[in-house]
Each structure stands twice: as C-alpha cells, then as structure tokens.
Design an enzyme around this catalytic site. Structure first.
Site, PDB file in Angstrom:
ATOM      1  N   HIS A   1      -7.360 -30.399 -14.114  1.00 58.90           N
ATOM      2  CA  HIS A   1      -7.796 -31.263 -13.012  1.00 58.90           C
ATOM      3  C   HIS A   1      -8.539 -30.453 -11.948  1.00 58.90           C
ATOM      4  O   HIS A   1      -8.471 -30.743 -10.751  1.00 58.90           O
ATOM      5  CB  HIS A   1      -6.586 -31.961 -12.392  1.00 58.90           C
ATOM      6  CG  HIS A   1      -6.795 -33.410 -12.092  1.00 58.90           C
ATOM      7  ND1 HIS A   1      -6.367 -34.411 -12.919  1.00 58.90           N
ATOM      8  CD2 HIS A   1      -7.392 -34.037 -11.044  1.00 58.90           C
ATOM      9  CE1 HIS A   1      -6.672 -35.585 -12.397  1.00 58.90           C
ATOM     10  NE2 HIS A   1      -7.303 -35.388 -11.265  1.00 58.90           N
TER      11      HIS A   1
ATOM     12  N   TYR B   1      -6.312 -43.760 -15.397  1.00 53.96           N
ATOM     13  CA  TYR B   1      -5.022 -43.320 -14.863  1.00 53.96           C
ATOM     14  C   TYR B   1      -4.026 -44.397 -15.268  1.00 53.96           C
ATOM     15  O   TYR B   1      -4.084 -45.526 -14.751  1.00 53.96           O
ATOM     16  CB  TYR B   1      -5.067 -43.192 -13.340  1.00 53.96           C
ATOM     17  CG  TYR B   1      -5.777 -41.959 -12.837  1.00 53.96           C
ATOM     18  CD1 TYR B   1      -5.334 -40.688 -13.175  1.00 53.96           C
ATOM     19  CD2 TYR B   1      -6.880 -42.065 -11.991  1.00 53.96           C
ATOM     20  CE1 TYR B   1      -5.975 -39.557 -12.708  1.00 53.96           C
ATOM     21  CE2 TYR B   1      -7.532 -40.946 -11.511  1.00 53.96           C
ATOM     22  CZ  TYR B   1      -7.071 -39.688 -11.875  1.00 53.96           C
ATOM     23  OH  TYR B   1      -7.704 -38.573 -11.403  1.00 53.96           O
TER      24      TYR B   1
ATOM     25  N   SER C   1     -14.335 -42.672 -13.322  1.00 49.33           N
ATOM     26  CA  SER C   1     -12.936 -42.620 -12.914  1.00 49.33           C
ATOM     27  C   SER C   1     -12.364 -44.004 -12.643  1.00 49.33           C
ATOM     28  O   SER C   1     -13.078 -44.913 -12.178  1.00 49.33           O
ATOM     29  CB  SER C   1     -12.804 -41.770 -11.647  1.00 49.33           C
ATOM     30  OG  SER C   1     -11.488 -41.828 -11.128  1.00 49.33           O
TER      31      SER C   1
ATOM     32  N   THR D   1      -6.083 -39.698 -18.782  1.00 47.40           N
ATOM     33  CA  THR D   1      -5.637 -38.525 -18.028  1.00 47.40           C
ATOM     34  C   THR D   1      -4.118 -38.466 -18.030  1.00 47.40           C
ATOM     35  O   THR D   1      -3.457 -39.417 -17.623  1.00 47.40           O
ATOM     36  CB  THR D   1      -6.168 -38.580 -16.584  1.00 47.40           C
ATOM     37  OG1 THR D   1      -7.607 -38.518 -16.622  1.00 47.40           O
ATOM     38  CG2 THR D   1      -5.649 -37.409 -15.766  1.00 47.40           C
TER      39      THR D   1
ATOM     40  N   LYS E   1      -7.017 -36.207 -21.780  1.00 50.02           N
ATOM     41  CA  LYS E   1      -7.473 -35.218 -20.791  1.00 50.02           C
ATOM     42  C   LYS E   1      -6.295 -34.694 -19.977  1.00 50.02           C
ATOM     43  O   LYS E   1      -5.459 -35.466 -19.503  1.00 50.02           O
ATOM     44  CB  LYS E   1      -8.490 -35.865 -19.852  1.00 50.02           C
ATOM     45  CG  LYS E   1      -8.992 -34.971 -18.726  1.00 50.02           C
ATOM     46  CD  LYS E   1      -9.996 -35.712 -17.863  1.00 50.02           C
ATOM     47  CE  LYS E   1     -10.528 -34.857 -16.729  1.00 50.02           C
ATOM     48  NZ  LYS E   1      -9.498 -34.620 -15.685  1.00 50.02           N
TER      49      LYS E   1
END
Length: 329
Positions: free
Chosen positions: A228, A113, A90, A139, A204
C-alpha cells in the site's frame, strides 16, 4: 495541493520506515548489463489478463483524486488511455465508477475494498461489471487503517464526496468510511468476489509467499505484491525485497504485479528482472495529474517508458521477456 491533501497522498504509516524502504530496496540491487548481444531496437509491449498494453506499467488504484485536479479520476483515465495502458479505479474515488468508465475508452480495472456488508459488495461488483471494468482488484491489506500521522497532524478530513460509496454520517471522512470495511478477509472472500463479479480477480496487498498460494488456490487470476505504498503496516519489508520469494512460489501460475516505491524506468526494469510481469505506478501518476491533468499523467508515463527503453538498450534486453532473464547483483 493544500497541505492536508498532500499529506494524505505523500505520507506513510508510523515512522514511515516502510515508505522509505520501498525506495531503498531498489537501490541495493544493480543491473548487470549485456553489451554484445546485438539486440535492439527495444520493444516495450506487454500484456496482462488478455489486455495488450504499450509497456509493462499500469496505474494503481488511488483514492480521492479530486484532491489533485478538478478532473479527478476522469483525468487519470484519459492519461492512461493516451498511453495505452490500464487504469485501476479505487473504491474511494471522487467520481463514480460509471463517470470514469465513460471518460475514456481505455481498459480499466475496479479496485474493491471489501465491505462488512455483502449487499454493498454485491452492488459494487455488479455495477463494475455493467460499466465495463475488465477485472476486480481485491485489496486485502486494509482490514485496519494504517497509522497515518500526517493526517492527524493536519486534522485532515476529505473535502470531497466519495463517488462509489455514499453513506449517511460519513460524508468525506475516510476514517469513518474505513470503519465499514471488512475485518476478516480470507480465501472465501476471493471466491465470493470472483463468483459475484464473474470477472478475473487480482489480489492486491500480498507480501508473503504463503498468502500468494492461498490466493491462487482460491481462484485469483493475478497477484499484486504491494504494501500500500508504505501506508499500512510500518515496519513491513519493501515489496521489491519480498518479490523473488513470491515469484518462486507462484512459479508463473498467474501474472505478478508489483507496486510501491516505483519512481524510475530502472525500477521497472529491476522489478521485472526480479520476478514481476507488470509494475503498478501510484504517487508519481498522482503528482502528474496534479500538475497537468491527463497530460500530466501521460507525461509521467512517457518519461518512465523513455527511461525503461534506454535501460533496456544499455542492458542488452530487447523485449520484456529479455528483461526477465537479466541478472541483478
């Protein structure tokens, strides 16, 4: 784990309907076994984006794994490598992408992100490529923070730093950090990430067939059907529910990964039979890390693979491709 950290990991958005529905959707479909095919023993081996893995189960990106164990994402990477599968890291990891890259020799993806500042995005993407990450997981369902009421009740603030994003005034405040995320993500965002990284881009957070097609037309190398883990838009359908329509639209142009709600080998089997190529594991791996570090992660993956092997044998599916031809009722 402390109550605040556990609430952050285990909780969903709003009334947590979508969180529960992610599990319930799997229970509404049953496997139609074939018992006279003469197939076996089973072979779980799979591959995605040119990476061979021991089973069709990979580790999803999950933030702040230092909440679970002192080894944080390094432990998760070691557990994934010991199970011969892929770990996705992440953006909001406890450890930096460079630290995690050196923790194991196993294959890794970097989850992005997208930030409002393209300079920050370029820096993250270039660091990921330099560190040896083999794909970018973009994402796209986080342009706003989900209504995480457990965090509000617990007055939860991250007690740990973020290894990849250090900004003055944010410290460990995930909500302050989220305020820097891009508010507008569209096909041009996918093109930007692909061009700047030079790596395959997995998109995603897809729940609609039209978004899947937009992503593919923009150059996505894979689609990740995800809500999520029920942490963003409460009231949205389970990923398992929307999977067949997305698989029909994608029509095998690119691989499909499904996450959210996977807890058993039976779930993996059903997801593959319903249109996925690979399944992403989230909270279960996080809990394994909390209980036993890298060995805990490995034990969770071993259990899922053991269950999947049993289901395949009993359902008459020798390979992953056989699973995809199995009927659900």
């Amino acid at each position: 784990m402390p109550e605040g950290g556990f609430g952050y990991i285990a909780g969903g958005a709003g009334d947590e309907w979508t969180l529960r529905e992610n599990r319930a959707a799997f229970e509404r479909k049953q496997i139609m076994p074939r018992v006279l095919t003469g197939k076996g023993p089973v072979d779980l081996s799979s591959q995605i984006l040119g990476i061979s893995i021991s089973s069709p189960v990979v580790i999803c990106p999950m933030g702040g794994q230092g909440l679970a164990h002192a080894t944080a994402e390094a432990g998760m990477a070691m557990g994934a490598a010991a199970s011969n599968t892929i770990m996705a890291l992440s953006t909001v990891s406890t450890l930096s992408m460079e630290q995690v890259a050196t923790a194991s020799s196993g294959p890794k993806w970097f989850q992005l992100y997208l930030q409002a500042d393209d300079g920050v995005n370029r820096d993250l993407l270039r660091r990921a490529k330099a560190a040896g990450y083999r794909a970018i997981v973009l994402t796209v369902d986080s342009t706003a923070t989900g209504n995480r009421e457990a965090d509000a009740r617990n007055n939860f603030v991250f007690p740990l730093p973020f290894g990849n994003l250090v900004r003055k005034g944010t410290g460990g405040d995930i909500h302050a950090l989220n305020a820097k995320f891009a508010l507008n993500i569209n096909p041009r965002s996918i093109e930007f990430v692909r061009n700047e990284s030079g790596l395959p881009v997995i998109v995603k957070g897809i729940s609609h067939p039209d978004d899947a097609l937009l992503a593919i037309n923009a150059g996505a190398a894979a689609i990740q059907v995800s809500n999520h883990g029920g942490r963003q838009l409460d009231g949205s359908p389970a990923t398992f529910t929307v999977l067949p329509a997305i698989a029909k639209a994608v029509d095998r142009k690119v691989p499909i990964i499904l996450d959210s709600g996977v807890r058993r080998g039976q779930d993996v089997f059903k997801a593959l039979a319903f249109g996925a190529d690979v399944v992403g594991l989230g909270r279960a791996a996080y809990y394994g890390l909390a209980l036993g570090g890298w060995k805990g992660v490995r034990s969770v993956l071993e259990l899922l693979n053991k269950e999947l092997s049993m289901v395949m044998q009993l359902a008459g599916a020798q390979t992953v491709e056989d699973i995809k031809r199995t009927a659900l009722v």
